[in-house]
Design an enzyme around this catalytic site. Structure first.
Site, PDB file in Angstrom:
ATOM      1  N   ASN A  87       0.122   8.163   0.205  1.00 34.63           N
ATOM      2  CA  ASN A  87       0.751   6.831  -0.894  1.00 34.63           C
ATOM      3  C   ASN A  87       1.623   7.669  -1.913  1.00 34.63           C
ATOM      4  O   ASN A  87       2.634   6.821  -2.429  1.00 34.63           O
ATOM      5  CB  ASN A  87      -0.228   6.294  -1.387  1.00 34.63           C
ATOM      6  CG  ASN A  87      -0.030   5.553  -2.814  1.00 34.63           C
ATOM      7  OD1 ASN A  87       0.668   4.395  -2.668  1.00 34.63           O
ATOM      8  ND2 ASN A  87      -0.232   6.076  -3.837  1.00 34.63           N
ATOM      9  N   TYR A 153      16.063   6.532  -2.537  1.00 34.04           N
ATOM     10  CA  TYR A 153      14.653   5.793  -2.065  1.00 34.04           C
ATOM     11  C   TYR A 153      14.709   5.322  -0.870  1.00 34.04           C
ATOM     12  O   TYR A 153      13.717   5.491   0.088  1.00 34.04           O
ATOM     13  CB  TYR A 153      14.509   5.111  -3.275  1.00 34.04           C
ATOM     14  CG  TYR A 153      13.073   4.529  -3.147  1.00 34.04           C
ATOM     15  CD1 TYR A 153      11.921   5.341  -3.385  1.00 34.04           C
ATOM     16  CD2 TYR A 153      12.881   3.160  -2.826  1.00 34.04           C
ATOM     17  CE1 TYR A 153      10.677   4.455  -3.178  1.00 34.04           C
ATOM     18  CE2 TYR A 153      11.645   2.408  -2.696  1.00 34.04           C
ATOM     19  CZ  TYR A 153      10.356   3.284  -2.845  1.00 34.04           C
ATOM     20  OH  TYR A 153       9.192   2.719  -2.894  1.00 34.04           O
ATOM     21  N   LYS A 157      12.486   6.068   2.462  1.00 33.68           N
ATOM     22  CA  LYS A 157      11.406   5.163   3.033  1.00 33.68           C
ATOM     23  C   LYS A 157      11.649   4.739   4.840  1.00 33.68           C
ATOM     24  O   LYS A 157      10.924   4.720   5.299  1.00 33.68           O
ATOM     25  CB  LYS A 157      11.433   3.924   2.156  1.00 33.68           C
ATOM     26  CG  LYS A 157      10.777   4.210   0.810  1.00 33.68           C
ATOM     27  CD  LYS A 157       9.211   4.675   0.860  1.00 33.68           C
ATOM     28  CE  LYS A 157       8.681   4.999  -0.481  1.00 33.68           C
ATOM     29  NZ  LYS A 157       7.391   5.568  -0.483  1.00 33.68           N
ATOM     30  N   THR A 188       3.172  -1.779 -11.051  1.00 38.21           N
ATOM     31  CA  THR A 188       2.705  -0.502 -11.114  1.00 38.21           C
ATOM     32  C   THR A 188       3.176   0.277 -12.213  1.00 38.21           C
ATOM     33  O   THR A 188       4.261  -0.074 -12.997  1.00 38.21           O
ATOM     34  CB  THR A 188       2.670   0.237  -9.765  1.00 38.21           C
ATOM     35  OG1 THR A 188       3.953   0.597  -9.544  1.00 38.21           O
ATOM     36  CG2 THR A 188       1.985  -0.372  -8.638  1.00 38.21           C
TER      37      THR A 188
HETATM   38  N1  LIG Z   1       5.316  -0.388  -7.103  1.00 37.47           N
HETATM   39  C1  LIG Z   1       6.142  -0.773  -6.272  1.00 37.47           C
HETATM   40  O1  LIG Z   1       6.978  -1.907  -6.236  1.00 37.47           O
HETATM   41  C2  LIG Z   1       6.395  -0.151  -4.850  1.00 37.47           C
HETATM   42  C3  LIG Z   1       6.874  -0.957  -3.754  1.00 37.47           C
HETATM   43  C4  LIG Z   1       6.954  -0.636  -2.416  1.00 37.47           C
HETATM   44  C5  LIG Z   1       6.638   0.840  -2.430  1.00 37.47           C
HETATM   45  N2  LIG Z   1       5.845   1.275  -3.325  1.00 37.47           N
HETATM   46  C6  LIG Z   1       5.346   2.849  -2.899  1.00 37.47           C
HETATM   47  O2  LIG Z   1       4.066   2.892  -3.372  1.00 37.47           O
HETATM   48  C7  LIG Z   1       3.637   4.454  -3.552  1.00 37.47           C
HETATM   49  C8  LIG Z   1       2.871   4.162  -4.761  1.00 37.47           C
HETATM   50  O3  LIG Z   1       3.450   3.843  -5.842  1.00 37.47           O
HETATM   51  P1  LIG Z   1       3.017   2.945  -7.024  1.00 37.47           P
HETATM   52  O4  LIG Z   1       3.851   2.086  -7.168  1.00 37.47           O
HETATM   53  O5  LIG Z   1       1.698   2.928  -7.157  1.00 37.47           O
HETATM   54  O6  LIG Z   1       3.797   4.078  -8.069  1.00 37.47           O
HETATM   55  P2  LIG Z   1       2.700   5.120  -9.275  1.00 37.47           P
HETATM   56  O7  LIG Z   1       1.892   4.020 -10.115  1.00 37.47           O
HETATM   57  O8  LIG Z   1       3.795   5.660 -10.143  1.00 37.47           O
HETATM   58  O9  LIG Z   1       1.900   6.190  -8.520  1.00 37.47           O
HETATM   59  C9  LIG Z   1       2.686   7.172  -7.820  1.00 37.47           C
HETATM   60  C10 LIG Z   1       1.387   7.759  -7.421  1.00 37.47           C
HETATM   61  O10 LIG Z   1       1.976   9.097  -6.774  1.00 37.47           O
HETATM   62  C11 LIG Z   1       1.531  10.414  -7.213  1.00 37.47           C
HETATM   63  N3  LIG Z   1       2.541  11.433  -6.928  1.00 37.47           N
HETATM   64  C12 LIG Z   1       3.793  11.422  -7.302  1.00 37.47           C
HETATM   65  N4  LIG Z   1       4.260  12.474  -6.892  1.00 37.47           N
HETATM   66  C13 LIG Z   1       3.454  13.450  -6.385  1.00 37.47           C
HETATM   67  C14 LIG Z   1       3.229  14.472  -6.063  1.00 37.47           C
HETATM   68  N5  LIG Z   1       4.335  15.539  -5.707  1.00 37.47           N
HETATM   69  N6  LIG Z   1       1.803  14.982  -5.629  1.00 37.47           N
HETATM   70  C15 LIG Z   1       0.825  14.006  -5.558  1.00 37.47           C
HETATM   71  N7  LIG Z   1       1.059  12.797  -5.944  1.00 37.47           N
HETATM   72  C16 LIG Z   1       2.052  12.517  -6.553  1.00 37.47           C
HETATM   73  C17 LIG Z   1       1.468  10.285  -8.763  1.00 37.47           C
HETATM   74  O11 LIG Z   1       0.370  10.998  -9.187  1.00 37.47           O
HETATM   75  P3  LIG Z   1       0.469  12.229 -10.119  1.00 37.47           P
HETATM   76  O12 LIG Z   1       1.779  11.943 -10.887  1.00 37.47           O
HETATM   77  O13 LIG Z   1      -0.799  12.163 -10.889  1.00 37.47           O
HETATM   78  O14 LIG Z   1       0.661  13.619  -9.298  1.00 37.47           O
HETATM   79  C18 LIG Z   1       0.811   8.750  -8.621  1.00 37.47           C
HETATM   80  O15 LIG Z   1      -0.625   8.581  -8.548  1.00 37.47           O
HETATM   81  C19 LIG Z   1       4.790   4.934  -3.511  1.00 37.47           C
HETATM   82  O16 LIG Z   1       5.049   5.750  -2.161  1.00 37.47           O
HETATM   83  C20 LIG Z   1       5.927   4.038  -3.733  1.00 37.47           C
HETATM   84  O17 LIG Z   1       6.978   4.455  -3.066  1.00 37.47           O
HETATM   85  C21 LIG Z   1       5.806   1.000  -4.693  1.00 37.47           C
END
Ligand SMILES: NC(=O)c1ccc[n+]([C@@H]2O[C@H](COP(=O)([O-])OP(=O)(O)OC[C@H]3O[C@@H](n4cnc5c(N)ncnc54)[C@H](OP(=O)(O)O)[C@@H]3O)[C@@H](O)[C@H]2O)c1
Length: 245
Positions: A87, A153, A157, A188
């Protein structure tokens, strides 16, 4: 998910955090992996307070060594890895192609593509030794449809989708199921940084007129990890309030 050993990368916030909490509620032993230790420990404490079992693992998916060592640690501790949610991911604010630096593209690919590839590689190596497993990669609707000003981005994906399908085909007859979820805009930390006008635009164009919740996405992820989806591999579960319909 009872007693399954499940790794969730990027579990300190957002979708990963919600997934870790739901998995623990369903009886899994969850490895909360990410870089921010204090936030990881808070997720572990929240799970423990609800009677679940979890442990924090410091992992940076930008480093294959960190991934390899982390997964070795899990297998040493528990004897196996049953399932994984890849994730961890990053976004960049929408920027014109002509203003986007190559390094921005490289950074997004390092986490969202190479991070997923390296995670799957190390997870599957262990799953093959213990008879199988299930993996969910967190993609995005941007991995199915592109948008203006989101080249790094969106292309990352699309690549994650391709990695998911290629691995699913390769290991389909070895009892390893590999699927993706494609969330639409979800509330988020990532979206918290967006301008209110962008949030309004997003909610206007989503047929349900709202963003998704992390908990809603977590339910889809847990379904794809569980035996409830035992004949599903190489698939993408779209959860976007009707956007791509
Ligand atoms: N929110 C949306 O609208 C949305 C929509 C479609 C897809 N997504 C996808 O959902 C996933 C989660 O995103 P989210 O929206 O939940 O965002 P988020 O709250 O910012 O969470 C991102 C997570 O990824 C971790 N992370 C980032 N870089 C990392 C690294 N190098 N190593 C380990 N962990 C890492 C961060 O943890 P640390 O900083 O503690 O490492 C954090 O826990 C992502 O892949 C994103 O592309 C999100």
């Amino acid at each position: 998910m009872k007693n399954k050993i499940v790794l969730v990368t990027g579990a300190t916030s957002g979708i990963g955090r919600a997934t870790a909490i739901l998995l623990a509620e369903r009886g899994a032993k969850v490895i909360v992996a990410a870089r921010r230790e204090q936030m990881g420990q808070e997720v572990v404490e929240e799970i423990a307070a609800k009677g679940g079992e979890a442990v924090y693992l410091k992992m940076d998916v930008n480093s294959e060594e960190s991934i390899r060592e982390g997964i070795h640690w899990i297998v040493d501790k528990y004897g196996r890895l049953d399932a994984a949610v890849n994730n961890a991911g990053i976004v960049r604010i929408p920027t014109s192609l002509i203003d986007t630096e190559i390094k921005d593209l490289e950074e997004v690919f390092q986490t969202n593509v190479i991070g997923v590839f390296a995670s799957m590689k190390n997870e599957i190596q262990h799953m093959l030794q213990t008879g199988g497993g299930a993996i969910v990669n967190v993609s995005s609707i941007n991995g199915l449809r592109s948008m203006a000003k989101s080249g790094p981005y969106s292309s990352s994906k699309f690549a994650a989708q391709a990695l998911t399908q290629s691995a699913a085909l390769e290991f389909a007859n070895q009892n390893i199921r590999i699927n993706a979820v494609a969330p639409g805009p979800t509330t988020t930390e990532i979206t918290a940084g967006l301008e209110p006008s962008i949030i309004k635009h997003l909610t206007d164009i989503i047929p349900m007129n709202r963003m998704g919740d992390s908990e809603e996405i977590a339910k889809g992820i847990v379904f794809l990890l569980s035996d409830e989806s035992s004949f599903t591999t190489g698939a993408t579960l779209v959860m976007d309030g009707g956007f791509t319909a």
